[in-house]
Design a protein around this motif. Structure first.
Motif, PDB file in Angstrom:
ATOM      1  N   SER A   1       0.953  -1.292  -0.016  1.00  0.00           N
ATOM      2  CA  SER A   1       0.037  -0.085  -0.061  1.00  0.00           C
ATOM      3  C   SER A   1       0.932   1.366  -0.138  1.00  0.00           C
ATOM      4  O   SER A   1       1.871   1.436   0.590  1.00  0.00           O
ATOM      5  CB  SER A   1      -0.922   0.103   1.306  1.00  0.00           C
ATOM      6  OG  SER A   1      -1.607   1.298   1.387  1.00  0.00           O
ATOM      7  N   ILE A   2       0.653   1.988  -0.967  1.00  0.00           N
ATOM      8  CA  ILE A   2       1.426   3.281  -1.012  1.00  0.00           C
ATOM      9  C   ILE A   2       0.766   4.432  -0.360  1.00  0.00           C
ATOM     10  O   ILE A   2      -0.178   5.054  -0.843  1.00  0.00           O
ATOM     11  CB  ILE A   2       1.524   3.715  -2.641  1.00  0.00           C
ATOM     12  CG1 ILE A   2       2.230   2.851  -3.236  1.00  0.00           C
ATOM     13  CG2 ILE A   2       2.407   5.074  -2.546  1.00  0.00           C
ATOM     14  CD1 ILE A   2       3.394   2.250  -2.863  1.00  0.00           C
ATOM     15  N   ASP A   3       1.368   4.853   0.861  1.00  0.00           N
ATOM     16  CA  ASP A   3       0.747   5.791   1.605  1.00  0.00           C
ATOM     17  C   ASP A   3       1.142   7.328   1.383  1.00  0.00           C
ATOM     18  O   ASP A   3       0.553   8.387   1.323  1.00  0.00           O
ATOM     19  CB  ASP A   3       0.900   5.676   3.174  1.00  0.00           C
ATOM     20  CG  ASP A   3       0.227   4.192   3.735  1.00  0.00           C
ATOM     21  OD1 ASP A   3      -0.944   4.189   3.201  1.00  0.00           O
ATOM     22  OD2 ASP A   3       0.995   3.591   4.572  1.00  0.00           O
ATOM     23  N   SER A   4       2.631   7.486   0.924  1.00  0.00           N
ATOM     24  CA  SER A   4       3.295   8.577   0.556  1.00  0.00           C
ATOM     25  C   SER A   4       4.464   8.239  -0.202  1.00  0.00           C
ATOM     26  O   SER A   4       4.824   7.138  -0.189  1.00  0.00           O
ATOM     27  CB  SER A   4       3.487   9.424   1.951  1.00  0.00           C
ATOM     28  OG  SER A   4       4.725   8.618   2.667  1.00  0.00           O
ATOM     29  N   ALA A   5       4.842   9.190  -0.962  1.00  0.00           N
ATOM     30  CA  ALA A   5       6.003   9.129  -2.058  1.00  0.00           C
ATOM     31  C   ALA A   5       7.031  10.169  -1.646  1.00  0.00           C
ATOM     32  O   ALA A   5       6.717  11.275  -1.779  1.00  0.00           O
ATOM     33  CB  ALA A   5       5.434   9.414  -3.292  1.00  0.00           C
TER      34      ALA A   5
ATOM     35  N   HIS B   1       9.334   5.563 -11.326  1.00  0.00           N
ATOM     36  CA  HIS B   1       8.447   4.661 -12.151  1.00  0.00           C
ATOM     37  C   HIS B   1       8.196   3.491 -11.140  1.00  0.00           C
ATOM     38  O   HIS B   1       9.039   2.978 -10.487  1.00  0.00           O
ATOM     39  CB  HIS B   1       9.251   4.306 -13.470  1.00  0.00           C
ATOM     40  CG  HIS B   1       9.465   5.497 -14.461  1.00  0.00           C
ATOM     41  ND1 HIS B   1       8.324   5.724 -15.202  1.00  0.00           N
ATOM     42  CD2 HIS B   1      10.296   6.126 -14.834  1.00  0.00           C
ATOM     43  CE1 HIS B   1       8.604   6.755 -15.957  1.00  0.00           C
ATOM     44  NE2 HIS B   1       9.851   6.882 -15.713  1.00  0.00           N
ATOM     45  N   LEU B   2       7.127   2.961 -11.329  1.00  0.00           N
ATOM     46  CA  LEU B   2       6.370   1.733 -10.436  1.00  0.00           C
ATOM     47  C   LEU B   2       7.371   0.563 -11.132  1.00  0.00           C
ATOM     48  O   LEU B   2       7.407   0.575 -12.604  1.00  0.00           O
ATOM     49  CB  LEU B   2       5.171   1.717 -10.915  1.00  0.00           C
ATOM     50  CG  LEU B   2       4.184   2.479  -9.846  1.00  0.00           C
ATOM     51  CD1 LEU B   2       2.632   2.217 -10.095  1.00  0.00           C
ATOM     52  CD2 LEU B   2       4.368   2.288  -8.200  1.00  0.00           C
TER      53      LEU B   2
ATOM     54  N   VAL C   1       5.132   6.143  -8.733  1.00  0.00           N
ATOM     55  CA  VAL C   1       4.819   5.995  -7.262  1.00  0.00           C
ATOM     56  C   VAL C   1       3.820   7.191  -7.043  1.00  0.00           C
ATOM     57  O   VAL C   1       2.960   6.939  -6.098  1.00  0.00           O
ATOM     58  CB  VAL C   1       6.182   6.116  -6.616  1.00  0.00           C
ATOM     59  CG1 VAL C   1       5.698   6.068  -4.995  1.00  0.00           C
ATOM     60  CG2 VAL C   1       7.172   5.075  -6.952  1.00  0.00           C
ATOM     61  N   GLY C   2       4.089   8.263  -7.509  1.00  0.00           N
ATOM     62  CA  GLY C   2       2.962   9.383  -7.148  1.00  0.00           C
ATOM     63  C   GLY C   2       1.657   9.122  -7.624  1.00  0.00           C
ATOM     64  O   GLY C   2       0.674   9.249  -7.040  1.00  0.00           O
ATOM     65  N   ASP C   3       1.403   8.448  -8.668  1.00  0.00           N
ATOM     66  CA  ASP C   3       0.280   8.004  -9.081  1.00  0.00           C
ATOM     67  C   ASP C   3      -0.571   6.945  -8.228  1.00  0.00           C
ATOM     68  O   ASP C   3      -1.721   6.913  -8.161  1.00  0.00           O
ATOM     69  CB  ASP C   3       0.053   7.499 -10.410  1.00  0.00           C
ATOM     70  CG  ASP C   3       0.704   8.395 -11.660  1.00  0.00           C
ATOM     71  OD1 ASP C   3       0.356   9.534 -11.500  1.00  0.00           O
ATOM     72  OD2 ASP C   3       1.280   7.922 -12.755  1.00  0.00           O
ATOM     73  N   ALA C   4       0.246   6.110  -7.647  1.00  0.00           N
ATOM     74  CA  ALA C   4      -0.237   4.986  -6.854  1.00  0.00           C
ATOM     75  C   ALA C   4      -0.571   5.442  -5.368  1.00  0.00           C
ATOM     76  O   ALA C   4      -0.740   4.200  -4.483  1.00  0.00           O
ATOM     77  CB  ALA C   4       0.906   4.045  -7.018  1.00  0.00           C
ATOM     78  N   VAL C   5      -0.450   6.402  -5.008  1.00  0.00           N
ATOM     79  CA  VAL C   5      -0.840   6.921  -3.676  1.00  0.00           C
ATOM     80  C   VAL C   5      -1.916   6.436  -3.179  1.00  0.00           C
ATOM     81  O   VAL C   5      -2.957   6.969  -3.909  1.00  0.00           O
ATOM     82  CB  VAL C   5      -0.288   8.493  -3.304  1.00  0.00           C
ATOM     83  CG1 VAL C   5      -0.835   8.763  -1.906  1.00  0.00           C
ATOM     84  CG2 VAL C   5       1.169   8.580  -3.435  1.00  0.00           C
ATOM     85  N   GLY C   6      -2.192   5.994  -2.224  1.00  0.00           N
ATOM     86  CA  GLY C   6      -3.723   5.562  -1.761  1.00  0.00           C
ATOM     87  C   GLY C   6      -4.097   4.368  -2.186  1.00  0.00           C
ATOM     88  O   GLY C   6      -5.034   3.741  -2.039  1.00  0.00           O
ATOM     89  N   ALA C   7      -3.371   3.459  -3.182  1.00  0.00           N
ATOM     90  CA  ALA C   7      -3.789   2.116  -3.658  1.00  0.00           C
ATOM     91  C   ALA C   7      -2.517   1.146  -3.259  1.00  0.00           C
ATOM     92  O   ALA C   7      -1.634   1.433  -2.533  1.00  0.00           O
ATOM     93  CB  ALA C   7      -3.439   2.567  -5.272  1.00  0.00           C
ATOM     94  N   HIS C   8      -3.041   0.125  -3.711  1.00  0.00           N
ATOM     95  CA  HIS C   8      -2.049  -1.297  -3.545  1.00  0.00           C
ATOM     96  C   HIS C   8      -1.558  -1.585  -4.971  1.00  0.00           C
ATOM     97  O   HIS C   8      -2.139  -1.579  -5.864  1.00  0.00           O
ATOM     98  CB  HIS C   8      -3.098  -2.329  -3.105  1.00  0.00           C
ATOM     99  CG  HIS C   8      -3.299  -2.245  -1.570  1.00  0.00           C
ATOM    100  ND1 HIS C   8      -4.629  -1.645  -1.425  1.00  0.00           N
ATOM    101  CD2 HIS C   8      -2.936  -2.925  -0.591  1.00  0.00           C
ATOM    102  CE1 HIS C   8      -4.669  -1.713  -0.156  1.00  0.00           C
ATOM    103  NE2 HIS C   8      -3.531  -2.475   0.344  1.00  0.00           N
TER     104      HIS C   8
ATOM    105  N   PRO D   1      -8.579   0.316  -5.510  1.00  0.00           N
ATOM    106  CA  PRO D   1      -9.055   0.444  -4.407  1.00  0.00           C
ATOM    107  C   PRO D   1      -9.212   1.842  -3.755  1.00  0.00           C
ATOM    108  O   PRO D   1      -8.211   2.791  -4.141  1.00  0.00           O
ATOM    109  CB  PRO D   1      -8.285  -0.419  -3.157  1.00  0.00           C
ATOM    110  CG  PRO D   1      -6.758  -0.313  -3.758  1.00  0.00           C
ATOM    111  CD  PRO D   1      -7.267  -0.328  -5.245  1.00  0.00           C
ATOM    112  N   TYR D   2     -10.172   2.265  -3.062  1.00  0.00           N
ATOM    113  CA  TYR D   2     -10.307   3.633  -2.485  1.00  0.00           C
ATOM    114  C   TYR D   2     -10.738   3.339  -0.874  1.00  0.00           C
ATOM    115  O   TYR D   2     -11.805   2.819  -0.506  1.00  0.00           O
ATOM    116  CB  TYR D   2     -11.592   4.392  -3.074  1.00  0.00           C
ATOM    117  CG  TYR D   2     -10.995   4.809  -4.439  1.00  0.00           C
ATOM    118  CD1 TYR D   2     -10.607   6.142  -4.850  1.00  0.00           C
ATOM    119  CD2 TYR D   2     -11.416   4.036  -5.576  1.00  0.00           C
ATOM    120  CE1 TYR D   2     -10.159   6.346  -6.174  1.00  0.00           C
ATOM    121  CE2 TYR D   2     -10.938   4.304  -6.905  1.00  0.00           C
ATOM    122  CZ  TYR D   2     -10.520   5.511  -7.235  1.00  0.00           C
ATOM    123  OH  TYR D   2     -10.177   5.781  -8.216  1.00  0.00           O
ATOM    124  N   VAL D   3      -9.865   4.005  -0.151  1.00  0.00           N
ATOM    125  CA  VAL D   3     -10.026   3.479   1.308  1.00  0.00           C
ATOM    126  C   VAL D   3     -10.571   4.768   1.997  1.00  0.00           C
ATOM    127  O   VAL D   3     -10.664   4.560   3.535  1.00  0.00           O
ATOM    128  CB  VAL D   3      -8.512   3.288   1.858  1.00  0.00           C
ATOM    129  CG1 VAL D   3      -8.099   1.868   1.196  1.00  0.00           C
ATOM    130  CG2 VAL D   3      -7.598   4.222   1.653  1.00  0.00           C
TER     131      VAL D   3
END
Length: 319
Positions: free
Chosen positions: A4-8, A14-15, A26-33, A155-157
């Motif tokens: 889970s990416i909480d912060s970058a 690049h992922l 990585v910035g795009d994936a903040v809040g996602a798995h 996912p949206y948490v």
């Protein structure tokens, strides 16, 4: 591993395994798995120790219970591939109505070999195999496939993401509607979808506005977000075709075989697709529900799928 990416720290990095059309950095994936190489994941306060990193290719012993074709493919890939190398598979235009290429990694092949949870890449390869069989049997007018990579789970948490969530669901519905729009009358659209660490199969008859759900863990529709996406896609399909349509699509949950553990959902989805196509090939015009009468697939039935998957890849490698 999934993280889970909480912060970058570096949002532009690049992922390692980007999600097509969704997350590239990585910035795009903040809040996602997202998927992440296991050797670069540090658990809690553990300090990374490079000397303890074990090559994941050597963790799995060769098993006599694995289908021979899969055994041979695994041995080949273990010798020929490294973490930086992959198998490049080029698909014909008729699979997804566009020419495409897929890169199959060891991270895809090893779980398939071990009967562990499998990736979308594995399911796409089996759809490729089924499409070849349909062409041989002149059945391509009966079924159409949807690439699971084009409608990924996100996912949206937090309630803070509600507007973003609705926007994203509508985007996924639009992608699915485009695929439905190229379907012909009486053609069923097969949609493997990951609802969050679990694969299900959705079968859509867009002209009859019927949706069939096959879930090897449950015999009820538990996925509200996915139902929203499918219902919206059918409405968009009607709009694109200038059809009046119904207020809402009719859903039927098919009580198919149940998986024996928490790992085999992907294999069951592949077997579901195989059964549907096979029954039509033999001229059996039964309802979809009547095709799936077993409580569980046998190991031999799952191994048939695994063997066909491996043979399809081997034929491509050696042709």
């Amino acid at each position: 591993m999934h993280v889970s990416i909480d912060s970058a720290v570096d949002e532009l990095a690049h992922l390692p395994f980007p999600i097509p059309h969704e997350c590239a950095t990585v910035g795009d994936a903040v809040g996602a798995h997202v998927a992440w190489p296991a050797q670069f994941v540090v658990i809690q306060d553990e300090k990374p120790q490079k000397k303890k990193i074990v090559d994941h290719r050597n963790k799995i012993g060769l098993s006599s219970s694995v289908p021979r074709s899969l055994h041979l493919l695994y041995c080949y890939c273990k010798r020929a591939l490294t973490d930086e190398q992959n198998l490049s598979l080029a698909f014909d235009h008729d699979l997804f109505d566009e020419s495409s290429e897929l890169f199959l990694h060891l991270e895809d092949i090893i779980p398939f070999y071990s009967l562990d949870p499998i990736s979308a890449n594995c399911i796409v390869v089996y759809m490729w195999h089924l499409n070849k069989k349909m062409k041989e049997d002149n059945m391509t007018d009966m079924f159409r496939f949807v690439n699971p990579h084009t409608i990924p789970y996100m996912p949206y948490v937090s309630k803070l993401y509600r507007n973003a969530k609705i926007e994203h669901l509508n985007e996924r519905a639009s992608v699915l509607a485009e695929r439905l729009s190229v379907a012909s009358t009486n053609q069923l659209v097969l949609v493997p979808h990951n609802v969050g660490y679990h694969w299900i199969l959705t079968v859509i008859d867009p002209y009859k506005e019927m949706v069939y759900l096959l879930d090897s863990l449950s015999h009820r529709n538990r996925y509200n977000d996915w139902k929203y996406v499918v219902d919206m896609s059918v409405r968009l399909f009607n709009s694109n075709k200038e059809r009046k349509g119904k207020k809402q699509a009719i859903w039927e949950v098919v009580k198919g075989p149940r998986q024996p553990d928490l790992k085999q959902c992907g294999f069951y989805v592949m077997r579901f697709m195989r059964e549907m196509i096979e029954k039509n090939a033999t001229g059996e015009k039964n309802s979809i529900s009547s095709i799936f009468m077993k409580n569980e697939y046998s190991k031999e039935e799952i191994d048939e799928v695994r063997s066909e998957w491996a043979e399809c890849i081997q034929d491509y490698i050696y042709e």
